[in-house]
Structure formats: C-alpha cells, structure tokens
Design a protein around this motif. Sequence first.
Motif, short mmCIF file in Angstrom:
data_model
loop_
_atom_site.label_atom_id
_atom_site.label_comp_id
_atom_site.label_asym_id
_atom_site.label_seq_id
_atom_site.Cartn_x
_atom_site.Cartn_y
_atom_site.Cartn_z
N ASP A 310 0.82 -1.21 0.00
CA ASP A 310 0.00 0.00 0.00
C ASP A 310 0.86 1.25 0.00
N GLY A 311 2.02 1.16 0.63
CA GLY A 311 2.90 2.33 0.69
C GLY A 311 3.87 2.42 -0.48
N ALA A 312 3.84 1.42 -1.38
CA ALA A 312 4.78 1.40 -2.50
C ALA A 312 4.24 2.21 -3.68
N ASP A 313 5.16 2.66 -4.51
CA ASP A 313 4.81 3.43 -5.71
C ASP A 313 4.53 2.46 -6.85
N LEU A 314 3.31 1.92 -6.87
CA LEU A 314 2.95 0.93 -7.90
C LEU A 314 2.66 1.63 -9.22
N PRO A 315 2.96 0.97 -10.34
CA PRO A 315 2.81 1.63 -11.65
C PRO A 315 1.38 1.73 -12.14
N LEU A 316 0.43 1.06 -11.47
CA LEU A 316 -0.95 1.04 -11.97
C LEU A 316 -1.90 0.90 -10.79
N PRO A 317 -2.91 1.79 -10.66
CA PRO A 317 -3.90 1.61 -9.58
C PRO A 317 -4.58 0.25 -9.69
N GLY A 318 -4.75 -0.42 -8.55
CA GLY A 318 -5.38 -1.73 -8.55
C GLY A 318 -4.41 -2.87 -8.75
N LEU A 319 -3.13 -2.56 -9.01
CA LEU A 319 -2.11 -3.60 -9.23
C LEU A 319 -1.45 -3.94 -7.90
N SER A 320 -1.29 -5.22 -7.63
CA SER A 320 -0.68 -5.64 -6.38
C SER A 320 -0.04 -7.02 -6.58
N VAL A 321 0.49 -7.55 -5.49
CA VAL A 321 1.08 -8.89 -5.48
C VAL A 321 0.48 -9.64 -4.31
N GLU A 322 -0.13 -10.77 -4.60
CA GLU A 322 -0.71 -11.62 -3.55
C GLU A 322 -0.22 -13.05 -3.74
N GLU A 323 0.29 -13.62 -2.65
CA GLU A 323 0.81 -14.99 -2.68
C GLU A 323 1.83 -15.17 -3.79
N GLY A 324 2.65 -14.12 -3.99
CA GLY A 324 3.74 -14.21 -4.96
C GLY A 324 3.32 -14.05 -6.40
N GLU A 325 2.07 -13.65 -6.67
CA GLU A 325 1.60 -13.52 -8.04
C GLU A 325 0.99 -12.13 -8.27
N LEU A 326 1.09 -11.66 -9.55
CA LEU A 326 0.49 -10.38 -9.90
C LEU A 326 -1.03 -10.47 -9.79
N VAL A 327 -1.63 -9.40 -9.25
CA VAL A 327 -3.09 -9.32 -9.16
C VAL A 327 -3.49 -7.91 -9.58
N TYR A 328 -4.46 -7.82 -10.50
CA TYR A 328 -4.95 -6.52 -10.97
C TYR A 328 -6.45 -6.46 -10.74
N ASN A 329 -6.87 -5.51 -9.91
CA ASN A 329 -8.29 -5.38 -9.54
C ASN A 329 -8.84 -6.70 -9.01
N GLY A 330 -8.01 -7.40 -8.20
CA GLY A 330 -8.45 -8.64 -7.56
C GLY A 330 -8.36 -9.87 -8.43
N VAL A 331 -7.82 -9.74 -9.67
CA VAL A 331 -7.78 -10.87 -10.61
C VAL A 331 -6.33 -11.24 -10.91
N LYS A 332 -6.00 -12.54 -10.83
CA LYS A 332 -4.66 -13.00 -11.15
C LYS A 332 -4.44 -12.98 -12.67
N TRP A 333 -3.15 -13.03 -13.05
CA TRP A 333 -2.75 -12.86 -14.45
C TRP A 333 -3.50 -13.80 -15.39
N ASP A 334 -3.58 -15.08 -15.06
CA ASP A 334 -4.17 -16.03 -16.00
C ASP A 334 -5.67 -15.85 -16.16
N CYS A 335 -6.29 -15.06 -15.29
CA CYS A 335 -7.73 -14.80 -15.40
C CYS A 335 -8.03 -13.39 -15.90
N MET A 336 -6.97 -12.59 -16.16
CA MET A 336 -7.18 -11.24 -16.68
C MET A 336 -7.60 -11.29 -18.14
N SER A 337 -8.31 -10.26 -18.57
CA SER A 337 -8.60 -10.13 -19.99
C SER A 337 -7.32 -9.76 -20.73
#
Length: 426
Positions: A310-337
């Motif tokens: 939360d305190g990091a300068d992330l490149p995209l709102p809604g982008l994060s890392v959960e359990e070692g994987e990229l998550v965008y707006n709550g969706v992991k990479w393989d489930c993203m559009s």
Amino acid sequence: MAESVKINRLEIENVKRVRAVVVEPTASGLTVIGGNNGQGKTSVLDAIAWALGGNQFKPSAARREGSAVPPRLHIVMNSGLVVERKGKNSDLKVTDPEGKKGGQQLLNEFVEELALNLPKFMNAGSREKARTLLDIIGVGGQLAELDRKEAELCSQRLAVGRIADQKEKAVKELPCYPDMPRELVSVSELVRQQQEILARNGENQRLRENLHRLEQEQQSITQKLQELLRHQAEVDEKVRVARLSAEDLHDESTAELERNIACVEETNRKIRANLDREKAEDDAAQYRDQYDRYTDGIERIRKARMELLDGADLPLPGLSVEEGELVYNGVKWDCMSGSDQLKVATAIVRKLNPRCGFVLLDKLEQMDAGTLAEFGRWLEEEGLQAIATRVSVGDECSVIIEDGYVKGQKAPEGEPKKAGWTPGQF
C-alpha cells in the motif's frame, strides 16, 4: 523527471518482408499497423527493435529476400535524436541534437529492453512477473523475506493441522463411558472388604454355635434339674445374656462385592478408555491451539505485506502482489482479460525505465474493436505511445501494410512504378 522519449517518425527499407515503409506514430495512444498475414506488419516491429535495441534484436535474415539493397532504418525520436542503420554492415549512427556521443550506449539510457520485446514479459511465469514488479518498486527483498516467513509458518501450520486432525479423528473413534468413575478400581481393596465381612460373619457363626452349645447344655441341666438347681441358675443367666447378644445380629451380604470383583476388569477397561479419550482430547486441543497461533502469525505477515505494498509506488492503480503472483483489480494474471494483461505489462515496462515512452505490441487481433479502443484511450491518458500490429484492414488500423509497403505510399525505383518515390528517400 525528464520527458519520456517517443518515436516521431520511422522509415524502414528492405527489412524481412518490408520493402519501404514510412510511419509517423501518434505521440500518445495506439498506432495500429494492420494488414493481412505475410505482408510485413511484424517486420516493422522487428526493425524498430533492431534499430533501437541493438544487434541482439537483429533478425537472423534481416535483408528482404530478393533485394540487392541492404536494410536501411531511420528513426526520429521526439527528443530530436536520429537513429540510423544502413550500409552493408548495417552500421549504427546516432545523431544527438545536444551533441552527445555513445551510439548504442546513448540509446540504452532511454530504451527499455522489454518495451521492444514485450512477449518476453507476457510469457514469463506469474511469479517472475511479480518479482519484476517488486524489484521495480524497491520492496522485492522485504517482500521475499515476508514470503519466506509465511511459507515457513504455512508449512509448520500444515504439519500441526494434520496432527490436530488425526488427534481429533482418533478422539471420535475412542469409546466413552460417562457413568464410570475417574479412578481405577482396586481388586485388592475389594478383597480386603470381602475378608472383613467374612471375618464378621465368622464371628457371628461362632456366637451362634455358642448359643447352640449352651442350649444343649441347658437341656442337659434341665434333665438334671433336681440335681443341678444352683448350676442351672447360673446357666440360665448365661443363656439369657447370650440370647440378647444373638438377637440383634444380622449377616452382611458379599454378593455386591463379589459382582464388583467379577466385573472389575471390565470396569477398569472402561475407566482407562475414558482416560485415554480425555488425553486425546487434550492433545487435539493443544495442536488446534498451536494451529490457530500459526494462523495468527500468517495473518500478521499478510497484513505487513499489504501495508508494504500500500505504501509502494505501484505503476498502476489496482495492481498488487498476492501470494507471490500479480493481481490486478483482484484478478490474477491467468484470469485477466487480454486488454488488462497488456495494461499491466505496459505499465510495468514503463516503470522499469520511465524515460522509455513507447512500447511495441504484436498480434492484437485477439482484441475486439471496443476493447482495442478502450486500450488506446488508456494509453492516451497515461501519455504512452504504443506501436502495434493487427491482422486486419479495418478502420481501427492507423496504416495498412500491403506487400511490404504502407498502402497508398509510393514504391521506389525498380519496384512497380508509383510516381513521386525517390530510392533511399522517404
């Protein structure tokens, strides 16, 4: 921060399937190079990557098949920098309006490798993508330590949880006898009680036998009454006393003790079973408490990770890392559009080198027109330039490549005549 560097104009000749192409990409947003398969769309992207990225991006068969003229690449950047590759050896020439020198080294200051080879990032594993992001924002080491601690706690919790489950299952399988006492029954104590009763009953029997003997003696005395009057009086008194002692005597039954002795092993078996069950319940409860403590520790680590991100300068709102994987707006990479995947990849590549204001994208035909337009608007909002290819000749395409040319542009000498074309000049 210095302005990001973008491509103002590119001129390509005799590279792979390209004969001669001039493109002036939009400063921000999406420039779509369309056309049918095999017409030279991807060749344009390969030429840009080679021109800016160096010989590591040079195609294995760079010269167009059948061409006697070597490849020529000419790219003008928005900074005024001019990049050229031409001649037999495709030598690099970089002209800087500020007079800087350095050739490829100068280009490397603003060219991000992944911007030229986005599939390398797109095809990387989900965890590798996440590591790239974390390294960019400078929390990779801290997050790796949190991940290590979480993995250690998860492993310990898993082991304890399995034991707790086994203990709880074992408790359910053990018999329970709620009407049994808590202490084991002592056989020797029951025997001792039986012996005391038998001793008292023996004394009673002795008293009865004494009464019988006295009664016999009384009878004998009575027969000799005339002769033993004085002795009879004494005996009568004894009889009276003995009768009084015997009248209130009651024998105790040993039947219950005998039953208890006979059943003591079964009773003790049930008591032991109850004790074993209590011990099993205690063990299960201890392991469950331990499991819960591990769970609390894991939750604290995950909270620390979220606070760190939360305190990091992330490149995209809604982008994060959960359990070692990229998550965008709550969706992991393989489930993203596909559109979201491109947004995430493009944003991360820009964050790698903020001076690189462009990215090359191949094969956008998987996007429908609406999604393509949405992605283009996002690029414009972010001030990013994307040059992309698409198997299409529709209105969404900025230029159409047809047989190695931009449709509508003139052909050079030696090619099918199109007035106005000067070889080597765009």
